[in-house]
Scaffold this motif. Structure first.
Motif, PDB file in Angstrom:
ATOM      1  N   GLN A   1     158.703 -16.854  83.511  1.00 29.69           N
ATOM      2  CA  GLN A   1     158.571 -16.598  84.938  1.00 29.69           C
ATOM      3  C   GLN A   1     159.410 -15.405  85.399  1.00 29.69           C
ATOM      4  O   GLN A   1     159.202 -14.895  86.486  1.00 29.69           O
ATOM      5  CB  GLN A   1     158.995 -17.841  85.750  1.00 29.69           C
ATOM      6  CG  GLN A   1     160.479 -18.167  85.693  1.00 29.69           C
ATOM      7  CD  GLN A   1     160.873 -18.966  84.456  1.00 29.69           C
ATOM      8  OE1 GLN A   1     160.103 -19.082  83.520  1.00 29.69           O
ATOM      9  NE2 GLN A   1     162.063 -19.518  84.450  1.00 29.69           N
ATOM     10  N   ASN A   2     160.315 -14.935  84.579  1.00 28.76           N
ATOM     11  CA  ASN A   2     161.213 -13.871  84.998  1.00 28.76           C
ATOM     12  C   ASN A   2     160.764 -12.478  84.551  1.00 28.76           C
ATOM     13  O   ASN A   2     161.441 -11.505  84.834  1.00 28.76           O
ATOM     14  CB  ASN A   2     162.621 -14.146  84.472  1.00 28.76           C
ATOM     15  CG  ASN A   2     163.214 -15.419  85.050  1.00 28.76           C
ATOM     16  OD1 ASN A   2     163.231 -15.603  86.258  1.00 28.76           O
ATOM     17  ND2 ASN A   2     163.669 -16.313  84.190  1.00 28.76           N
ATOM     18  N   LEU A   3     159.636 -12.388  83.838  1.00 26.95           N
ATOM     19  CA  LEU A   3     159.154 -11.096  83.357  1.00 26.95           C
ATOM     20  C   LEU A   3     157.695 -10.890  83.742  1.00 26.95           C
ATOM     21  O   LEU A   3     156.889 -11.819  83.647  1.00 26.95           O
ATOM     22  CB  LEU A   3     159.283 -11.013  81.828  1.00 26.95           C
ATOM     23  CG  LEU A   3     160.687 -11.044  81.227  1.00 26.95           C
ATOM     24  CD1 LEU A   3     160.595 -10.999  79.708  1.00 26.95           C
ATOM     25  CD2 LEU A   3     161.534  -9.887  81.733  1.00 26.95           C
ATOM     26  N   PRO A   4     157.340  -9.667  84.144  1.00 24.76           N
ATOM     27  CA  PRO A   4     155.927  -9.369  84.420  1.00 24.76           C
ATOM     28  C   PRO A   4     155.098  -9.559  83.154  1.00 24.76           C
ATOM     29  O   PRO A   4     155.593  -9.287  82.043  1.00 24.76           O
ATOM     30  CB  PRO A   4     155.953  -7.899  84.849  1.00 24.76           C
ATOM     31  CG  PRO A   4     157.361  -7.654  85.292  1.00 24.76           C
ATOM     32  CD  PRO A   4     158.220  -8.529  84.441  1.00 24.76           C
ATOM     33  N   PRO A   5     153.870 -10.003  83.273  1.00 28.06           N
ATOM     34  CA  PRO A   5     153.027 -10.268  82.096  1.00 28.06           C
ATOM     35  C   PRO A   5     152.905  -9.072  81.152  1.00 28.06           C
ATOM     36  O   PRO A   5     152.950  -9.240  79.929  1.00 28.06           O
ATOM     37  CB  PRO A   5     151.674 -10.622  82.723  1.00 28.06           C
ATOM     38  CG  PRO A   5     152.015 -11.145  84.080  1.00 28.06           C
ATOM     39  CD  PRO A   5     153.202 -10.360  84.540  1.00 28.06           C
TER      40      PRO A   5
ATOM     41  N   LYS B   1     156.608  -8.301  72.599  1.00 30.56           N
ATOM     42  CA  LYS B   1     156.231  -8.910  71.328  1.00 30.56           C
ATOM     43  C   LYS B   1     156.627  -8.021  70.156  1.00 30.56           C
ATOM     44  O   LYS B   1     156.753  -8.493  69.026  1.00 30.56           O
ATOM     45  CB  LYS B   1     154.727  -9.191  71.303  1.00 30.56           C
ATOM     46  CG  LYS B   1     154.297 -10.324  72.218  1.00 30.56           C
ATOM     47  CD  LYS B   1     152.808 -10.584  72.121  1.00 30.56           C
ATOM     48  CE  LYS B   1     152.383 -11.748  73.017  1.00 30.56           C
ATOM     49  NZ  LYS B   1     150.923 -11.995  72.936  1.00 30.56           N
ATOM     50  N   ASN B   2     156.807  -6.725  70.421  1.00 28.92           N
ATOM     51  CA  ASN B   2     157.186  -5.773  69.374  1.00 28.92           C
ATOM     52  C   ASN B   2     158.642  -5.332  69.479  1.00 28.92           C
ATOM     53  O   ASN B   2     159.013  -4.300  68.917  1.00 28.92           O
ATOM     54  CB  ASN B   2     156.280  -4.536  69.442  1.00 28.92           C
ATOM     55  CG  ASN B   2     154.828  -4.861  69.176  1.00 28.92           C
ATOM     56  OD1 ASN B   2     154.513  -5.618  68.261  1.00 28.92           O
ATOM     57  ND2 ASN B   2     153.942  -4.308  69.993  1.00 28.92           N
TER      58      ASN B   2
ATOM     59  N   TRP C   1     161.122  -1.094  64.753  1.00 26.11           N
ATOM     60  CA  TRP C   1     161.905   0.146  64.811  1.00 26.11           C
ATOM     61  C   TRP C   1     161.134   1.261  65.525  1.00 26.11           C
ATOM     62  O   TRP C   1     161.723   2.209  66.028  1.00 26.11           O
ATOM     63  CB  TRP C   1     162.288   0.595  63.402  1.00 26.11           C
ATOM     64  CG  TRP C   1     163.346   1.647  63.350  1.00 26.11           C
ATOM     65  CD1 TRP C   1     163.212   2.928  62.908  1.00 26.11           C
ATOM     66  CD2 TRP C   1     164.722   1.513  63.750  1.00 26.11           C
ATOM     67  NE1 TRP C   1     164.403   3.606  63.012  1.00 26.11           N
ATOM     68  CE2 TRP C   1     165.350   2.751  63.528  1.00 26.11           C
ATOM     69  CE3 TRP C   1     165.472   0.468  64.284  1.00 26.11           C
ATOM     70  CZ2 TRP C   1     166.700   2.978  63.815  1.00 26.11           C
ATOM     71  CZ3 TRP C   1     166.816   0.689  64.571  1.00 26.11           C
ATOM     72  CH2 TRP C   1     167.411   1.928  64.333  1.00 26.11           C
ATOM     73  N   SER C   2     159.830   1.138  65.599  1.00 24.43           N
ATOM     74  CA  SER C   2     159.013   2.159  66.269  1.00 24.43           C
ATOM     75  C   SER C   2     158.704   1.773  67.716  1.00 24.43           C
ATOM     76  O   SER C   2     157.792   2.321  68.328  1.00 24.43           O
ATOM     77  CB  SER C   2     157.713   2.390  65.499  1.00 24.43           C
ATOM     78  OG  SER C   2     156.967   1.187  65.412  1.00 24.43           O
ATOM     79  N   TYR C   3     159.463   0.843  68.260  1.00 21.94           N
ATOM     80  CA  TYR C   3     159.240   0.371  69.628  1.00 21.94           C
ATOM     81  C   TYR C   3     159.324   1.540  70.607  1.00 21.94           C
ATOM     82  O   TYR C   3     160.244   2.363  70.542  1.00 21.94           O
ATOM     83  CB  TYR C   3     160.289  -0.677  69.973  1.00 21.94           C
ATOM     84  CG  TYR C   3     160.090  -1.354  71.312  1.00 21.94           C
ATOM     85  CD1 TYR C   3     159.183  -2.396  71.456  1.00 21.94           C
ATOM     86  CD2 TYR C   3     160.815  -0.938  72.429  1.00 21.94           C
ATOM     87  CE1 TYR C   3     159.008  -3.030  72.680  1.00 21.94           C
ATOM     88  CE2 TYR C   3     160.640  -1.562  73.659  1.00 21.94           C
ATOM     89  CZ  TYR C   3     159.740  -2.602  73.776  1.00 21.94           C
ATOM     90  OH  TYR C   3     159.561  -3.222  74.986  1.00 21.94           O
ATOM     91  N   ASP C   4     158.371   1.609  71.541  1.00 15.73           N
ATOM     92  CA  ASP C   4     158.298   2.720  72.492  1.00 15.73           C
ATOM     93  C   ASP C   4     158.938   2.316  73.817  1.00 15.73           C
ATOM     94  O   ASP C   4     158.297   1.700  74.674  1.00 15.73           O
ATOM     95  CB  ASP C   4     156.839   3.121  72.709  1.00 15.73           C
ATOM     96  CG  ASP C   4     156.702   4.405  73.515  1.00 15.73           C
ATOM     97  OD1 ASP C   4     157.708   4.849  74.113  1.00 15.73           O
ATOM     98  OD2 ASP C   4     155.585   4.965  73.553  1.00 15.73           O
TER      99      ASP C   4
END
Length: 409
Positions: free
Chosen positions: A96-100, A107-108, A112-115
């Protein structure tokens, strides 16, 4: 029963391996390769020496704490039942505390390649706020330390405001979010996360998100050369880093920002937690780089002597300088932003009649070669040491545990 026997065996292995012993070397030692001949231009070598070394006499001979936080503390964690809890640590939901869209992107978060730029876009400029929340929630620290969400989001908002104080192109909330996310990757991929107590995990995440708070967009050298108020306040020693961590603690006193309000007296303000946070943020001072790396290289000759706090400091530092190790699109984007700050500092130095700092002259700086030098002399040696820590310290424990499991089966 199998689990109990394996844990008892693991305790015996660690008790026999992790001895509290430290090998000291000078903090300001520079790798010999840097003073030799090489393909990197002289200006870039000068920048590396000026930026990543320190010759202050006051850092020599400094006594280590009587009670070192060595890797042997993992034995105590096992005996207290913490190690098992770490291995089966579960992520809290907190949907409930994060936008969908942000939830989906997270999820990622272990990649290490997270943008992080994309995260900042979909979160309307709140990448730091949401990464801070997600990591605390992921390791169940919000519940365990009873952190009020109202205070957490208020403190995060103040952090983002502080990072935007000077409207920096590079040292801004996106960079802080990137460092925190990269630190999470290092912790997860190395298994080091299983060695840390809840308090140590909180201290690391906290250090990552505040490590450049209210950064001026100029270097420590610029502050000392211009005799800025900050340089005078901190006597020219780790000027910005001292300001970052001091500001982070000071923000906790603002209205509705005390995220530590429910910490027990044994947790905070404990000397261990405060000292860890301060040490890790000060370890991001680039002038301490070569001393830090060389000291750990020396320690790794006897892995049982390595202090956990030193490894934690190197992980924060490695996360801070991570972008040359990321995929090209991310590295290129971060480099372009950093160059903007360098050139803006050079413009200020030119107006003030000061010598231009290395790589700050927009008319002569060779950006590509500077990055090659940075990768060759800073990034690769740092990540080599980090790999050796994970291999030499984690490796024997994992190997012995596998052998134990095979025998038990």
């Amino acid at each position: 029963e199998h689990i109990r026997r394996n844990i008892e065996y693991a305790i015996a292995v660690m008790e026999s391996r992790y001895v509290n012993r430290v090998v000291e070397i000078p903090d300001d030692e520079v790798p010999a390769t840097l003073s030799g001949e090489g393909p990197v231009p002289p200006e870039i070598k000068r920048w590396l020496v000026q930026t990543f070394t320190s010759r202050r006499a006051d850092v020599r001979g400094r006594k280590e704490s009587e009670t070192r936080r060595s890797l042997r503390s993992v034995v105590h964690a096992v005996q207290a039942g913490m190690f098992v809890e770490r291995m089966f640590r579960k992520t809290s939901v907190g949907v409930q505390n994060l936008p969908p869209e942000v939830q989906e992107h997270f999820k990622n978060i272990d990649s290490w390649s997270y943008d992080v730029f994309e995260l900042d876009r979909i979160s309307d400029g709140n990448s730091l706020k949401f990464v801070f929340y997600e990591l605390l929630n992921k390791y169940d620290l919000i519940r365990k330390f009873k952190i009020p969400l109202k205070s957490l989001f208020a403190y995060s908002a103040r952090l983002q405001r502080g990072y935007r104080k000077y409207n920096n192109r590079y040292h801004n909330p996106i960079h802080a979010a990137d460092v925190a996310q990269s630190l999470n990757c290092l912790l997860v991929s190395s298994g080091f996360v299983h060695w840390l107590s809840d308090l140590e995990m909180f201290s690391m995440i906290m250090a990552a998100v505040v490590h450049d708070l209210e950064h001026s967009g100029t270097t420590n050298t610029f502050h000392t050369n211009t005799r800025s108020p900050l340089a005078q306040m901190y006597n020219d020693k780790s000027v910005l880093e001292n300001h970052h961590i001091s500001s982070a603690f000071r923000l906790l006193n603002e209205e509705d920002c005390d995220i530590l309000v429910n910490f027990s007296k044994d947790d905070y303000p404990s000397k261990e937690a405060r000292t860890l946070m301060i040490d890790m943020v000060l370890a991001t001072d680039m002038s301490q780089h070569f001393g830090q790396v060389k000291k750990l290289q020396s320690n790794l000759q006897h892995p049982e002597s390595l202090e956990k706090s030193r490894a934690m400091c190197l992980m924060i530092h490695s996360a801070d300088i991570n972008h040359p190790s990321k995929q090209w699109e991310l590295h290129c984007r971060w480099t372009e932003r950093l160059v903007v700050e360098f050139f803006e500092q050079g413009d200020q130095e030119r107006k003030l009649g000061l010598p231009l700092s290395p790589l700050c002259d927009r008319h002569t700086t060779m950006v590509a070669q500077s990055q090659i030098g940075f990768m060759d002399y800073v990034i690769k040696p740092t990540y080599d040491v980090l790999f050796d820590i994970f291999r030499n310290v984690n490796g024997p424990v994992v190997r012995d545990a596998i052998l134990s499991l095979r025998r038990a089966s």
